[in-house]
Design a protein around this motif. Structure first.
Motif, short mmCIF file in Angstrom:
data_model
loop_
_atom_site.label_atom_id
_atom_site.label_comp_id
_atom_site.label_asym_id
_atom_site.label_seq_id
_atom_site.Cartn_x
_atom_site.Cartn_y
_atom_site.Cartn_z
N GLU A 38 53.94 101.02 -55.43
CA GLU A 38 53.44 99.80 -54.80
C GLU A 38 54.19 99.51 -53.50
OE1 GLU A 38 52.48 99.81 -59.05
OE2 GLU A 38 54.40 100.01 -57.99
N ALA A 39 55.49 99.76 -53.48
CA ALA A 39 56.26 99.56 -52.26
C ALA A 39 55.86 100.58 -51.20
CB ALA A 39 57.76 99.67 -52.56
N ALA A 40 55.62 101.81 -51.64
CA ALA A 40 55.22 102.85 -50.69
C ALA A 40 53.86 102.54 -50.06
CB ALA A 40 55.18 104.20 -51.40
N ARG A 41 52.92 102.07 -50.88
CA ARG A 41 51.59 101.75 -50.34
C ARG A 41 51.65 100.63 -49.31
NH1 ARG A 41 49.76 102.94 -55.68
NH2 ARG A 41 49.93 100.75 -56.31
N ARG A 60 57.22 88.28 -64.18
CA ARG A 60 56.12 87.39 -64.61
C ARG A 60 55.52 86.69 -63.39
NH1 ARG A 60 54.43 82.49 -66.17
NH2 ARG A 60 56.36 81.32 -65.81
N TRP A 61 54.44 87.29 -62.91
CA TRP A 61 53.72 86.73 -61.76
C TRP A 61 52.24 86.62 -62.10
CZ3 TRP A 61 55.86 84.91 -57.24
CH2 TRP A 61 57.24 85.13 -57.10
N SER A 62 51.61 85.63 -61.53
CA SER A 62 50.19 85.36 -61.76
C SER A 62 49.66 84.68 -60.51
CB SER A 62 50.02 84.42 -62.96
OG SER A 62 50.54 83.14 -62.66
N PRO A 63 48.35 84.49 -60.41
CA PRO A 63 47.85 83.71 -59.28
C PRO A 63 48.50 82.32 -59.20
CG PRO A 63 46.04 84.87 -60.32
CD PRO A 63 47.24 85.10 -61.20
N ARG A 108 52.67 90.65 -52.33
CA ARG A 108 51.54 91.41 -52.87
C ARG A 108 52.01 92.71 -53.51
NH1 ARG A 108 46.65 91.39 -48.54
NH2 ARG A 108 45.62 92.41 -50.32
N ALA A 109 52.95 93.39 -52.86
CA ALA A 109 53.46 94.64 -53.43
C ALA A 109 54.23 94.37 -54.72
CB ALA A 109 54.34 95.35 -52.40
N TRP A 110 55.05 93.32 -54.71
CA TRP A 110 55.86 93.03 -55.89
C TRP A 110 55.00 92.64 -57.09
CZ3 TRP A 110 61.11 93.40 -56.81
CH2 TRP A 110 61.55 92.85 -58.03
N THR A 111 53.98 91.82 -56.87
CA THR A 111 53.14 91.40 -58.00
C THR A 111 52.35 92.58 -58.56
OG1 THR A 111 51.39 90.68 -56.47
CG2 THR A 111 52.96 89.01 -57.24
N GLY A 112 51.95 93.52 -57.70
CA GLY A 112 51.31 94.72 -58.20
C GLY A 112 52.26 95.57 -59.03
N TYR A 113 53.48 95.70 -58.54
CA TYR A 113 54.53 96.42 -59.27
C TYR A 113 54.81 95.75 -60.61
CZ TYR A 113 59.55 97.25 -60.29
OH TYR A 113 60.76 97.50 -60.89
N ASP A 136 46.45 89.82 -56.60
CA ASP A 136 46.46 90.29 -55.21
C ASP A 136 45.40 89.56 -54.39
OD1 ASP A 136 47.50 92.48 -53.30
OD2 ASP A 136 45.31 92.68 -53.15
N ALA A 137 44.21 89.41 -54.95
CA ALA A 137 43.14 88.72 -54.23
C ALA A 137 43.49 87.25 -54.00
CB ALA A 137 41.83 88.83 -55.01
#
Length: 406
Positions: A256-259, A294-297, A327-332, A348-349
């Motif tokens: 996720e960080a690389a992307r 623990r992340w959410s919208p 965005r990268a961290w929440t995906g990770y 992410d959205a």
């Protein structure tokens, strides 16, 4: 002019038809609703206010012998058995047949369900009276909000089987929710612990049944087995430095960080990257159950549109970097926790939609705290916060403005 009714007289008047009710459950729900008005208007510890009111009511009505009065006394004693005088209350001679079943219930099952993000957990318990004359099997539902650390709503009703089946179907149809059987001791501990915070709130959440059902919920929770050992003590530092550093290293090595191109930043961007990562972890540490994953919208919104503006001073590089890092961290985090793909894309959205408002709040500074606003102005004036002499000179030059702002 008629003598004004005391609060206790008002209760007796409101419950004058209590003996005409069909069951102990109906009577307990009526009693809880009456005590709900005390709970709702209390200015201090609401649970204590209800207990004190019941103690006062029992003392003031000890010589009342009408069927309604003796029955209401028995209902209140069943709902708040730790109130002074409750142990001495006995049903009157003309009490309804169901009065002997007040509070005499046993647990028939406990479950829990919630969203996969971990924002909220609902606990569900079902109860039956020891004798069917007490009333039908019924359910208690309590909603714990982990983002604000309270029991946000409670409800008691029936039929228990219908409520349970509705919850099962709801969760089965939504991949972003889960459902499981729950340990009754854990349910009692979690709901009670968070309910104690709710009881101390200056203003209750805007929910219709929290006040009206609170007393009955307390009585039913007491039926659940209590923990035999005290809960583990929360650490003084929920995210120690070593743990923070290790999590950051794992993230920077993650896809996720690389992307997001975060594995290759350098120079000023590198400083902003680590500053932003520190903010994410600082925010996670503010929750009672601190978890950097623990992340959410909802949590992202609390961070990006509120907390960071009140707690941090961002320069332009930081402001440009922060949504990208988030965005990268929440995906990770979603991948690390094994959440459904739709959960990660949903967060992410949501963040993408928040970015324009984040930029606006950054530009206006309208949500900055006074301390953050002062530091932001200091930096805008080119003063190094680490230079004591320059800082003292700036404070002297701006003392009048700081006093006005205060």
């Amino acid at each position: 002019m008629a003598t004004p009714l005391t609060p206790y007289d008002a209760v007796l008047h409101a419950a004058r038809d209590v003996t005409k009710l069909d069951s102990a459950l109906d009577a307990e729900m009526l009693g809880a609703a009456l005590l709900g008005s005390v709970y709702e208007v209390a200015e201090t510890d609401r649970d204590t206010a209800v207990r004190d009111f019941v103690a006062g009511f029992l003392a003031a009505t000890s010589r009342r012998r009408t069927a309604a009065a003796t029955t209401v006394r028995a209902v209140f004693a069943a709902l708040v058995p730790d109130a002074t005088g409750a142990e001495r209350v006995r049903p009157g001679a003309a009490a309804p047949a169901w009065s002997g079943q007040l509070g005499k219930v046993h647990l028939t099952g406990t479950w829990a369900y919630g969203d996969v993000y971990g924002d909220q957990t609902s606990y569900l318990a079902t109860f039956a009276y020891d004798d069917v004359s007490g009333g039908p099997e019924h359910a208690l539902v309590a909603l714990v909000d982990h983002n604000i650390g309270i029991t946000k709503d409670v409800f008691v009703g029936g039929p228990a089987s219908r409520i349970l089946e509705q919850v099962r179907q709801l969760c089965a149809a939504d991949e972003l929710t889960w459902f499981r059987e729950e340990n009754p001791t854990r349910m009692r501990d979690e709901v009670t612990r968070h309910l104690a915070v709710t009881d101390r709130l200056g203003q209750l959440p805007g929910t219709s049944s929290l006040a009206t059902d609170r007393a009955l919920v307390g009585a039913r929770l007491a039926v659940l087995p209590a923990a035999t050992t005290p809960p583990p003590r929360l650490p003084d530092d929920p995210l120690p430095d070593a743990e923070r550093a290790a999590e950051i290293r794992r993230f920077l090595a993650a896809p996720e960080a690389a992307r997001a191109g975060l594995d290759a930043v350098d120079g000023a961007e590198l400083a902003s990257l680590h500053f932003c990562l520190g903010l994410l972890l600082d925010h996670a540490a503010t929750f009672p159950d601190a978890d950097p994953l623990r992340w959410s919208p909802t949590v992202a919104g609390l961070f990006l549109l509120d907390w960071v503006h009140r707690r941090a001073v961002l320069d332009m590089d930081d402001a440009a970097m922060l949504p990208r890092v988030l965005r990268a961290w929440t995906g990770y985090a979603a991948r690390r926790r094994g959440l459904p793909a739709s959960a990660g894309t949903g967060t992410d959205a949501a963040i993408e939609e928040m970015v324009p408002e984040f930029v606006r709040l950054y530009a206006t500074g309208e949500r900055r705290s006074p301390a953050t606003a002062a530091v932001a102005q200091l930096m805008a004036d080119g003063v190094d916060p680490d230079d004591p002499a320059a800082l003292d000179a700036w404070i002297d030059a701006n003392r009048h403005r700081l006093a006005d702002d205060g």
